[in-house]
Design a protein around this motif. Structure first.
Motif, mmCIF file in Angstrom:
data_model
loop_
_atom_site.group_PDB
_atom_site.id
_atom_site.type_symbol
_atom_site.label_atom_id
_atom_site.label_comp_id
_atom_site.label_asym_id
_atom_site.label_seq_id
_atom_site.Cartn_x
_atom_site.Cartn_y
_atom_site.Cartn_z
ATOM 1 N N THR A 150 0.849 -1.184 0.000
ATOM 2 C CA THR A 150 0.000 0.000 0.000
ATOM 3 C C THR A 150 0.892 1.244 0.000
ATOM 4 O OG1 THR A 150 -0.113 0.276 2.409
ATOM 5 C CG2 THR A 150 -1.682 -1.246 1.407
ATOM 6 N N GLY A 151 0.275 2.397 -0.115
ATOM 7 C CA GLY A 151 1.025 3.652 -0.090
ATOM 8 C C GLY A 151 0.092 4.816 0.146
ATOM 9 N N ARG A 152 0.599 6.007 -0.090
ATOM 10 C CA ARG A 152 -0.232 7.202 0.039
ATOM 11 C C ARG A 152 -1.344 7.157 -1.005
ATOM 12 N NH1 ARG A 152 0.254 12.859 1.477
ATOM 13 N NH2 ARG A 152 2.205 12.385 2.513
ATOM 14 N N GLU A 153 -2.554 7.376 -0.549
ATOM 15 C CA GLU A 153 -3.717 7.334 -1.449
ATOM 16 C C GLU A 153 -3.797 8.633 -2.243
ATOM 17 O OE1 GLU A 153 -6.939 5.361 -3.047
ATOM 18 O OE2 GLU A 153 -6.030 4.594 -1.216
ATOM 19 N N LEU A 154 -3.677 8.528 -3.570
ATOM 20 C CA LEU A 154 -3.803 9.689 -4.443
ATOM 21 C C LEU A 154 -4.920 9.434 -5.448
ATOM 22 C CD1 LEU A 154 -0.070 10.603 -5.210
ATOM 23 C CD2 LEU A 154 -1.634 11.797 -3.675
ATOM 24 N N PRO A 155 -5.755 10.435 -5.719
ATOM 25 C CA PRO A 155 -6.860 10.243 -6.657
ATOM 26 C C PRO A 155 -6.379 10.194 -8.102
ATOM 27 C CG PRO A 155 -6.774 12.524 -5.921
ATOM 28 C CD PRO A 155 -5.750 11.783 -5.115
ATOM 29 N N ALA A 156 -7.227 9.669 -8.959
ATOM 30 C CA ALA A 156 -6.865 9.515 -10.370
ATOM 31 C C ALA A 156 -6.627 10.855 -11.049
ATOM 32 C CB ALA A 156 -7.958 8.743 -11.100
ATOM 33 N N ASP A 157 -7.223 11.946 -10.521
ATOM 34 C CA ASP A 157 -7.057 13.251 -11.166
ATOM 35 C C ASP A 157 -5.888 14.061 -10.580
ATOM 36 O OD1 ASP A 157 -8.133 13.846 -8.708
ATOM 37 O OD2 ASP A 157 -9.773 15.090 -9.473
ATOM 38 N N ASP A 158 -5.101 13.439 -9.676
ATOM 39 C CA ASP A 158 -3.907 14.130 -9.190
ATOM 40 C C ASP A 158 -2.975 14.380 -10.382
ATOM 41 O OD1 ASP A 158 -1.968 14.615 -6.625
ATOM 42 O OD2 ASP A 158 -0.852 13.682 -8.261
ATOM 43 N N PRO A 159 -2.349 15.569 -10.465
ATOM 44 C CA PRO A 159 -1.508 15.877 -11.634
ATOM 45 C C PRO A 159 -0.396 14.865 -11.878
ATOM 46 C CG PRO A 159 -1.956 17.872 -10.384
ATOM 47 C CD PRO A 159 -2.507 16.740 -9.576
ATOM 48 N N TYR A 194 -2.711 2.995 10.578
ATOM 49 C CA TYR A 194 -1.317 2.705 10.925
ATOM 50 C C TYR A 194 -0.366 3.484 10.018
ATOM 51 C CZ TYR A 194 3.066 0.269 11.629
ATOM 52 O OH TYR A 194 4.392 -0.002 11.884
ATOM 53 N N TYR A 195 -0.675 3.508 8.727
ATOM 54 C CA TYR A 195 0.182 4.236 7.773
ATOM 55 C C TYR A 195 0.343 5.691 8.209
ATOM 56 C CZ TYR A 195 1.972 6.015 3.313
ATOM 57 O OH TYR A 195 2.741 6.614 2.342
ATOM 58 N N LYS A 196 -0.767 6.326 8.553
ATOM 59 C CA LYS A 196 -0.723 7.732 8.943
ATOM 60 C C LYS A 196 0.162 7.930 10.174
ATOM 61 C CE LYS A 196 -3.686 11.648 10.206
ATOM 62 N NZ LYS A 196 -5.095 12.094 10.419
ATOM 63 N N ALA A 197 0.007 7.055 11.188
ATOM 64 C CA ALA A 197 0.790 7.186 12.417
ATOM 65 C C ALA A 197 2.268 6.933 12.171
ATOM 66 C CB ALA A 197 0.253 6.219 13.477
ATOM 67 N N ALA A 198 2.578 5.908 11.400
ATOM 68 C CA ALA A 198 3.978 5.597 11.121
ATOM 69 C C ALA A 198 4.620 6.672 10.243
ATOM 70 C CB ALA A 198 4.088 4.232 10.451
ATOM 71 N N PHE A 199 3.818 7.257 9.347
ATOM 72 C CA PHE A 199 4.358 8.327 8.500
ATOM 73 C C PHE A 199 4.721 9.552 9.344
ATOM 74 C CE2 PHE A 199 4.349 11.823 5.489
ATOM 75 C CZ PHE A 199 5.001 11.277 4.388
#
Length: 351
Positions: free
Chosen positions: A109-118, A145-150
């Motif tokens: 997994t990773g940072r969630e980015l939308p399809a319309d992100d540049p 967990y991702y948010k806390a660890a980041f």
């Protein structure tokens, strides 16, 4: 050879609670401890990290549920179907330097980015939406967990900034939307695995890694080329220096080679590979830019390096390379080009 990289026999422990203090002196003192551990070992435990036990437990429970599912169901989320290198990694998909297939399965997994992100619309590798399985509570537990660890990663980077004599917020400019991956990894029970690697020796491609393991198996190479056990420590993360911090520090911090062996019990492992933004150009910082360092570490695009290493180790990406559907970025390095393994290999070639 890094003269400060020692023949350590166990990993140092750094209490990083001081990084969250309002006291400048306390943050600086903690940063100096980080610096010592990074120089001498490149691998260390961190305590006082502010990632709750509840967040850790929820992550582990969701991983156990996912990996216990039928193979056919897990393959619905196969990473090769993703546009952003997210999803299920079956056993044998990943192959490190040396050509051995790994004895593990994973979910990336990773940072969630939308399809319309540049950057997503531009086709930037490693950026985009996650592939979330249809499992109750999975997205909430893994995302939390991702948010806390980041946030812990941000704090560590500020500590490294102080340690390197930089403004405390120096690296924040490179952390707007980095392709930092959280991997959920499962090493199945294999009583015969004592002499077989579970995951091949390698360095990590990003800046540093924040690892939560559930069982022994991790081994780290010390300054003498010896493999040292790094067993789990209660409520502590394992942190190791990656390729990009080795470049930024001109080799003062070493991207420490590591592997997983002796997996004689079922094991779960959760590394957050803390990266900088894809288009960040990394080169030795001015205070480390000696003629030797500049010659050894030419400027490198952090994202291109990550993508090139990933493309050379995942089967589905290697097949795309072979078919001409993908091209490695110009100047891409081969696998295992950083860390002690690369140094010893270079020394052997010179003799």
């Amino acid at each position: 050879m890094n003269p400060t990289h020692t023949s350590f026999q166990q990993l140092p422990v750094v209490d990083v609670s001081g990084l969250f203090s309002d006291d400048d002196a306390q943050r600086l003192a903690t940063a100096r401890e980080l610096d010592r551990a990074a120089r001498e070992a490149g691998f260390f435990y961190v305590t006082g990290h502010q990632v709750s036990r509840a967040q850790q437990s929820a992550l582990i429970e969701q991983a156990k549920r996912f990996f216990a599912a039928e193979h056919e169901w897990k393959m619905r989320y196969y990473i090769g179907k993703s546009t952003a290198h997210r999803g299920y990694v079956p056993e044998g998909e990943e192959v490190f330097a040396g050509g051995k297939r790994d004895r593990k399965e994973a979910f990336d997994t990773g940072r969630e980015l939308p399809a319309d992100d540049p950057d997503v619309r531009a086709g930037t590798p490693m950026l985009g939406p996650n592939s979330w399985p249809e499992q109750a509570g999975f997205r909430e537990a893994v995302g939390g967990y991702y948010k806390a660890a980041f946030e812990l990663g941000r704090a560590l980077f500020r500590g490294f900034s102080l340690a390197l004599g930089l403004p405390e917020q120096h690296f924040d400019q490179y952390l707007r939307k980095p392709p930092s991956q959280l991997r959920l990894i499962h090493y199945p029970l294999d009583p015969s695995a004592e002499d077989r690697p579970g995951i091949g020796a390698h360095t990590d491609y990003e800046c540093f890694t924040i690892l939560l393991p559930t069982a022994p198996g991790l081994e780290v190479m010390n300054g003498e080329g010896e493999w040292i056990d790094a067993p789990p420590v209660e409520n502590a993360f394992v942190v190791n220096i990656g390729d990009m911090l080795e470049v930024w520090t001109g080799g003062t911090y070493v991207a420490t080679s590591h592997r997983v062996r002796k997996v004689r019990e079922e094991r779960y492992s959760f590394p957050l590979f803390f990266a900088c933004d894809y288009h960040t150009v990394v080169a030795p910082l001015p205070q480390f830019a000696t003629p030797e360092a500049v010659a050894k570490y030419p400027p490198v695009s952090a994202g291109d390096h990550l993508f090139a290493q990933t493309a050379q180790s995942f089967t589905y990406l290697k097949e795309r390379l072979q078919r001409g559907e993908l091209l490695l970025p110009d100047g891409s390095k081969a696998l295992a080009s950083f860390g002690q393994q690369a140094r010893y290999a270079s020394a052997e070639m010179d003799t």
